[in-house]
Design a protein around this motif. Structure first.
Motif, PDB file in Angstrom:
ATOM      1  N   VAL A 133     -30.788 -72.607  72.724  1.00 49.78           N
ATOM      2  CA  VAL A 133     -31.377 -71.970  73.903  1.00 49.78           C
ATOM      3  C   VAL A 133     -30.475 -72.195  75.134  1.00 49.78           C
ATOM      4  CG1 VAL A 133     -33.375 -71.949  75.438  1.00 49.78           C
ATOM      5  CG2 VAL A 133     -33.708 -72.131  72.998  1.00 49.78           C
ATOM      6  N   LEU A 134     -29.958 -73.417  75.310  1.00 50.49           N
ATOM      7  CA  LEU A 134     -29.065 -73.707  76.433  1.00 50.49           C
ATOM      8  C   LEU A 134     -27.791 -72.860  76.362  1.00 50.49           C
ATOM      9  CD1 LEU A 134     -29.334 -77.596  76.729  1.00 50.49           C
ATOM     10  CD2 LEU A 134     -30.034 -75.930  78.446  1.00 50.49           C
ATOM     11  N   GLU A 135     -27.210 -72.773  75.189  1.00 52.10           N
ATOM     12  CA  GLU A 135     -25.981 -71.983  75.033  1.00 52.10           C
ATOM     13  C   GLU A 135     -26.230 -70.500  75.292  1.00 52.10           C
ATOM     14  OE1 GLU A 135     -24.690 -73.048  71.089  1.00 52.10           O
ATOM     15  OE2 GLU A 135     -23.586 -74.804  71.818  1.00 52.10           O
ATOM     16  N   MET A 136     -27.353 -69.986  74.789  1.00 51.46           N
ATOM     17  CA  MET A 136     -27.658 -68.568  75.003  1.00 51.46           C
ATOM     18  C   MET A 136     -27.873 -68.277  76.491  1.00 51.46           C
ATOM     19  SD  MET A 136     -30.185 -67.893  71.782  1.00 51.46           S
ATOM     20  CE  MET A 136     -30.014 -66.156  71.435  1.00 51.46           C
ATOM     21  N   ARG A 137     -28.550 -69.182  77.171  1.00 49.05           N
ATOM     22  CA  ARG A 137     -28.864 -68.955  78.592  1.00 49.05           C
ATOM     23  C   ARG A 137     -27.643 -69.148  79.491  1.00 49.05           C
ATOM     24  NH1 ARG A 137     -31.415 -66.223  82.296  1.00 49.05           N
ATOM     25  NH2 ARG A 137     -31.927 -67.432  84.133  1.00 49.05           N
ATOM     26  N   TYR A 138     -26.909 -70.251  79.310  1.00 48.42           N
ATOM     27  CA  TYR A 138     -25.861 -70.615  80.269  1.00 48.42           C
ATOM     28  C   TYR A 138     -24.440 -70.280  79.833  1.00 48.42           C
ATOM     29  CZ  TYR A 138     -29.702 -72.873  82.608  1.00 48.42           C
ATOM     30  OH  TYR A 138     -30.893 -73.102  83.248  1.00 48.42           O
ATOM     31  N   SER A 148     -35.836 -64.709  73.825  1.00 51.72           N
ATOM     32  CA  SER A 148     -37.121 -64.634  73.117  1.00 51.72           C
ATOM     33  C   SER A 148     -37.027 -63.658  71.943  1.00 51.72           C
ATOM     34  CB  SER A 148     -38.207 -64.208  74.100  1.00 51.72           C
ATOM     35  OG  SER A 148     -39.404 -63.928  73.434  1.00 51.72           O
ATOM     36  N   LYS A 149     -36.481 -62.484  72.177  1.00 52.30           N
ATOM     37  CA  LYS A 149     -36.351 -61.473  71.120  1.00 52.30           C
ATOM     38  C   LYS A 149     -35.396 -61.952  70.026  1.00 52.30           C
ATOM     39  CE  LYS A 149     -37.338 -57.463  74.006  1.00 52.30           C
ATOM     40  NZ  LYS A 149     -36.779 -56.340  74.729  1.00 52.30           N
ATOM     41  N   LYS A 150     -34.269 -62.522  70.443  1.00 52.36           N
ATOM     42  CA  LYS A 150     -33.256 -62.944  69.477  1.00 52.36           C
ATOM     43  C   LYS A 150     -33.777 -64.054  68.562  1.00 52.36           C
ATOM     44  CE  LYS A 150     -28.552 -63.050  68.837  1.00 52.36           C
ATOM     45  NZ  LYS A 150     -27.504 -62.109  69.003  1.00 52.36           N
ATOM     46  N   LEU A 151     -34.540 -64.999  69.121  1.00 47.50           N
ATOM     47  CA  LEU A 151     -35.051 -66.120  68.327  1.00 47.50           C
ATOM     48  C   LEU A 151     -36.419 -65.839  67.722  1.00 47.50           C
ATOM     49  CD1 LEU A 151     -34.037 -69.140  70.616  1.00 47.50           C
ATOM     50  CD2 LEU A 151     -32.851 -68.281  68.596  1.00 47.50           C
ATOM     51  N   GLY A 152     -37.084 -64.791  68.202  1.00 49.07           N
ATOM     52  CA  GLY A 152     -38.409 -64.461  67.684  1.00 49.07           C
ATOM     53  C   GLY A 152     -39.472 -65.467  68.109  1.00 49.07           C
ATOM     54  N   VAL A 153     -39.338 -65.997  69.325  1.00 48.19           N
ATOM     55  CA  VAL A 153     -40.322 -66.942  69.858  1.00 48.19           C
ATOM     56  C   VAL A 153     -40.811 -66.420  71.203  1.00 48.19           C
ATOM     57  CG1 VAL A 153     -39.324 -68.954  68.684  1.00 48.19           C
ATOM     58  CG2 VAL A 153     -38.555 -68.370  70.982  1.00 48.19           C
ATOM     59  N   PRO A 154     -42.003 -66.864  71.639  1.00 50.10           N
ATOM     60  CA  PRO A 154     -42.504 -66.413  72.938  1.00 50.10           C
ATOM     61  C   PRO A 154     -41.626 -66.915  74.105  1.00 50.10           C
ATOM     62  CG  PRO A 154     -44.235 -67.540  71.689  1.00 50.10           C
ATOM     63  CD  PRO A 154     -42.958 -67.699  70.936  1.00 50.10           C
TER      64      PRO A 154
END
Length: 184
Positions: A133-138, A148-154
């Motif tokens: 999540v950190l790598e995807m965001r930053y 959210s879509k990529k990981l399939g989580v809310p």
């Protein structure tokens, strides 16, 4: 000492030495004007000399219906304004040059590389759900919705994982003594 207008006439007729009388008469006043407008510049006499040179070469433009001293002061004032403008430009250039010179030193580049390497090691040490999540965001600059879509989580899960991941990363950095300030 002769009248200013008579001296100007003499100079215009070719008696260049007569201009020394104008310099002698107005030098102190011009120097005081320079100090008043520019502070006490280290090259004060150079500025005064430039003003008198300007006056000399523009004597032909002098309108004798006006007071000579007022005309000379106008030239001096304009020259001081030009000097202030050139100082302003040179200060900007100087600040930029200093910033460029100090920001690209080998030591600074080495420290940045070392800090980035340490930070990457700390990120890799996180458990995968926080690290991803950190790598995807930053690093990939993805929005919460995209993650959210990529990981399939809310989205709420993405926010929680980001928050916990940043907290764990800050704690890891504090343990090394780097402080908890992190750009994440």
């Amino acid at each position: 000492m002769q009248d200013d207008k008579m001296i100007v006439d003499e100079v215009l007729r070719g008696n260049k030495e007569a201009f020394a009388q104008i310099i002698q008469k107005y030098n102190r006043r011009i120097t005081l004007l320079i100090r008043k407008m520019l502070g006490q510049p280290p090259h004060e006499q150079d500025i005064a000399q430039e003003i008198f040179i300007k006056v000399y070469y523009h004597l032909g433009d002098y309108n004798k219906s006006y007071e000579f001293g007022a005309w000379l002061y106008r030239i001096a004032t304009n020259h001081c304004f030009d000097e202030l403008r050139s100082r302003k430009r040179s200060i900007m250039v100087t600040n930029t040059e200093v910033e460029l010179a100090t920001s690209h030193t080998p030591e600074a580049e080495y420290l940045v590389k070392e800090q980035n390497s340490y930070l990457q090691d700390r990120i890799k040490a996180l458990d995968s759900k926080h690290r991803v999540v950190l790598e995807m965001r930053y690093l990939q600059y993805m929005s919460y919705e995209e993650i959210s879509k990529k990981l399939g989580v809310p989205i709420s899960t993405v926010r929680t994982r980001l928050s916990r991941g940043k907290t764990k990363l800050k704690e890891a950095l504090k343990r090394r003594g780097k402080g908890g300030d992190c750009y994440l």
